[in-house]
Structures are given as C-alpha cells and as structure tokens.
Design an enzyme around this catalytic site. Structure first.
Site, PDB file in Angstrom:
ATOM      1  N   TYR A 160      86.408 -26.828  44.168  1.00  0.00           N
ATOM      2  CA  TYR A 160      87.647 -26.988  44.637  1.00  0.00           C
ATOM      3  C   TYR A 160      88.618 -28.356  44.057  1.00  0.00           C
ATOM      4  O   TYR A 160      87.935 -29.315  44.249  1.00  0.00           O
ATOM      5  CB  TYR A 160      87.813 -26.763  46.274  1.00  0.00           C
ATOM      6  CG  TYR A 160      87.628 -25.531  46.881  1.00  0.00           C
ATOM      7  CD1 TYR A 160      88.434 -24.526  46.628  1.00  0.00           C
ATOM      8  CD2 TYR A 160      86.578 -25.210  47.645  1.00  0.00           C
ATOM      9  CE1 TYR A 160      88.165 -23.141  47.090  1.00  0.00           C
ATOM     10  CE2 TYR A 160      86.322 -23.984  48.070  1.00  0.00           C
ATOM     11  CZ  TYR A 160      87.177 -22.883  47.907  1.00  0.00           C
ATOM     12  OH  TYR A 160      87.045 -21.769  48.285  1.00  0.00           O
ATOM     13  N   LYS A 196      65.423 -33.546  71.320  1.00  0.00           N
ATOM     14  CA  LYS A 196      66.917 -33.194  71.570  1.00  0.00           C
ATOM     15  C   LYS A 196      67.456 -32.795  70.455  1.00  0.00           C
ATOM     16  O   LYS A 196      66.799 -32.740  69.248  1.00  0.00           O
ATOM     17  CB  LYS A 196      67.689 -34.292  72.103  1.00  0.00           C
ATOM     18  CG  LYS A 196      67.782 -35.789  71.358  1.00  0.00           C
ATOM     19  CD  LYS A 196      68.639 -36.838  71.789  1.00  0.00           C
ATOM     20  CE  LYS A 196      68.703 -37.931  70.665  1.00  0.00           C
ATOM     21  NZ  LYS A 196      69.727 -38.937  71.230  1.00  0.00           N
TER      22      LYS A 196
END
Length: 391
Positions: free
Chosen positions: A281, A44
């Site tokens: 940042y 999956k």
C-alpha cells in the site's frame, strides 16, 4: 488462544514456538538471583503472549510459588486449570474495578489487591456473603502514580480498616506491596526514593499490627539489578520469557536468560518483478532493480507492528531481509534480491538469535517500541506450538 501441545504434523501458515525448557531455565536463573525470596511468575495477558496456562504450569514445575495476573478473570482461569490448585501455588491479581468478581476470587482462594477504601468495602462485603475470609494484599503507591494507596492519611485509614476487617474474620492481610516506576533505569533517583517510602509504609502497617506473609516491590528489572529490593517475594514478568527489561544494561544472555518465543511463517509466494515495481500500500517501497519478492503471510492482524513497515527484520534462507513497504493486515513483502527460495520456506521474524535470526528486541528497535509489546501483541490467529513440554 489457538494452542497445540507439540509440533504440528501439517505445515502452518505461521506459528509461535514456545520453548518451555527455556522458560523453566529462566525461572531457575531468576530464583538463584533472589535466593532469599519466593518467586512470582507473572502470566498476565496470556503470559505476555506466550500462553498463560502452559507457561504457568512450567513455571510452577521450576519452582515458582506464586502466579500473578492483572485481572481477576485471568486469575480465575488459572484456578480452573488442572494442577494449579491453592495447595500447589498461590495466585494473585491486582487490577480491580467496582463490581468485580470478588466472591468468585475469594472462593477460588486468590489473593486480591486493594488500593483504596472502595475496594476494601467491596471485598469485605463479598467475604461476608461467601462466609470465607478474603486474602487481601494492600498496595502502596510509593511513586509510580498508578494504582496503590497514597502515603499518609490515606494509608493510615486503609491499614486501620483492613485490621478491623481482619478482627471480624472477613479478611486476612497476606501482603504489603508496591511497584517501581524506573527500575529499568539503574541509578534513577526515584528508585531509592520509592524504596525508602516503601520501607516507611511497611513499618507503619506492621507497627499497627499487620503481619503479612509477603512484602514485595521488585519487578523483573529490580530482580535482576537491585538485591536490596527483593524482600520476601520477587515478581518476574518479562524476564521470565527471556527478554531483557533493560536492554541498555544487558542482553538476555548477560542475565543468563533465554528467549522463549520464536515467531515464524512460511513464505506464500516468490515472484520476479522488474525494477521500479511498487510494493504494498502507498508504494512506499519500489524495487531498485529487477529482483524477487517473497510474500510473508502475517500482518498487523497477527500482531506484526505496522510501525515496522520498511524496517522490520526477517531471516529467510539464511539471510536477513527487511520488510519492503507497508505491513498490511494479513501479509507483508520482503525483497529477496534475486534469490529464489521455494514457497513454504521458513521466514523467522524473531527468536533467541541462535541461528542468526532477529530477536524481539530487534523488532522493538525497528518499530520504536519495547520488546514487551512485540511478544504480547502476537494475536490469537497465530498458533502457539509448545516444545520441550516434559520436565
């Protein structure tokens, strides 16, 4: 997913190298741990980020008799892939919502999971329309509290209705199954409680006349540590990819497993900066003195966890470095401490650890999460490069 079959000839910004020989070896190790059971390779979410079809093929080559997916769309994609035919491998999917592609799944000979009456009603209607019986596995909720039918009256109702549908030729009840809540915590009291309830729900269904091909509850941690839970089939997910589901209990090497994915990028820039220079940042990191900075061209858009800002480990030029400042969308910085590797030098974020590089578990610790998430979240901008493709 961006894929390439073998190592590329041109340099890549970043790549996730997938070692299919390691995956095949892991399948063989897991099969040996549960010799009396068949093995389902759970692929999956693009095989936990590794690439569903290449990993599915490799797992089948190594002896997996079943493939498991969450969604029907994932299962149908496997059936469309060359070589993954019903004659070669069974495919099962378990996460259904109303109106799902039941008929497509039936016609593709996919085992579908049913947890309640609404799903049984929809799959029988689709079987009637298709003129084919549906392969149905009834899921019992033995204590996880997610999908699955509750014990008692709900289970009795579902079993009775499934048997009626079987008598009508609309379904074949191929499996009875459940899922553990805490198998990654050996000794947790819920494990014994779930096993007891699973056996009781099996006994009831079989006493009513259900004759399943497989009964299964064991996920990766139960496959590794709980032989009593193996029954007829074990469902191996994260362990297939060489990652320990229970780091507190054992490393991959302790279980005889090898990590399959190595994530690396090429340094895009190396530059000198003075002390006190802000990095990324928010300037959550400032250089403690004159140093060199290296720009690694991957970021949270590629699946690098922003939560690992300031903590994520990277191997550059033979030394562990740490993410300096915040992880940005497309890039992050490492403080090279005055070293000057040339642009294009490989930065290894994680791998098996053979070369001293960090592992996915190291990144999980840095980000406060689990290694499952680290590998699964690596995005489609990162090409999967498959190595050791030949058996």
């Amino acid at each position: 997913m961006n894929e390439t079959a073998t190592a590329p000839t041109a340099p890549l910004r970043a790549r996730a190298e997938i070692d299919l020989a390691a995956l095949r070896a892991n399948v063989r190790t897991l099969r040996a741990l549960a010799p009396g059971a068949e093995l389902m390779a759970v692929v999956k979410s693009e095989a936990y980020g590794h690439g569903a079809v290449p990993c599915a093929r490799a797992a089948v080559e190594a002896g997996a008799g079943w493939l498991g997916t969450a969604t029907p769309e994932e299962a149908l994609a496997l059936r469309r892939a060359e070589g993954l035919t019903p004659e070669r491998v069974r495919v099962m999917c378990w996460l259904w919502t109303p109106g799902g592609p039941w008929r497509d799944a039936i016609e593709a000979d996919i085992d579908v999971s049913v947890s309640g009456m609404w799903a049984l009603e929809e799959v029988t209607a689709a079987a009637r329309a298709a003129g084919l019986p549906a392969r149905v596995q009834l899921k019992a909720d033995t204590g996880l509290g997610r999908n699955g039918c509750q014990p008692g009256e709900d289970w009795a109702e579902l079993v009775a209705a499934a048997l009626r549908a079987e008598e009508e030729g609309l379904v074949r009840v191929t499996g009875l199954w459940s899922h553990f809540a805490c198998a990654d915590e050996p000794g947790h009291p819920s494990i014994a409680a779930q096993l007891t309830l699973f056996r009781e729900m099996l006994a009831y269904a079989e006493g009513q006349g259900v004759r399943p091909e497989v009964r299964h509850i064991a996920n990766s941690p139960a496959t590794l540590t709980l032989p009593d839970a193996h029954f007829d089939l074990v469902r191996t997910g994260i362990a297939l990819y060489g990652i320990s589901p229970s780091p507190e209990v054992g490393t991959p090497a302790d279980f005889g497993l090898r990590p399959v994915m190595t994530l690396a990028a090429n340094i895009a820039l190396v530059k000198h900066v003075p002390g006190g220079h802000g990095v990324s940042y928010g300037h959550h990191y400032t250089t403690p003195g004159e140093t060199t900075l290296g720009l690694v061209p991957v970021g949270y858009a590629d699946g690098i966890p922003r939560h690992a800002s300031g903590t994520g480990p990277v191997l550059v030029d033979g030394k562990w470095r740490t993410v300096a400042g915040r992880v940005a969308m497309d890039q992050f910085v490492v403080d090279l401490g005055g070293d000057e590797p040339p642009p294009g030098t490989e930065a290894v974020l994680f791998g098996p650890g053979d070369r001293g590089e960090p592992t996915a578990e190291d990144w999980a610790q840095a980000a406060g999460t689990i290694a499952y998430e680290i590998v699964t979240r690596i995005g489609s901008r990162v090409p999967r490069v498959y190595v050791n493709t030949a058996t």
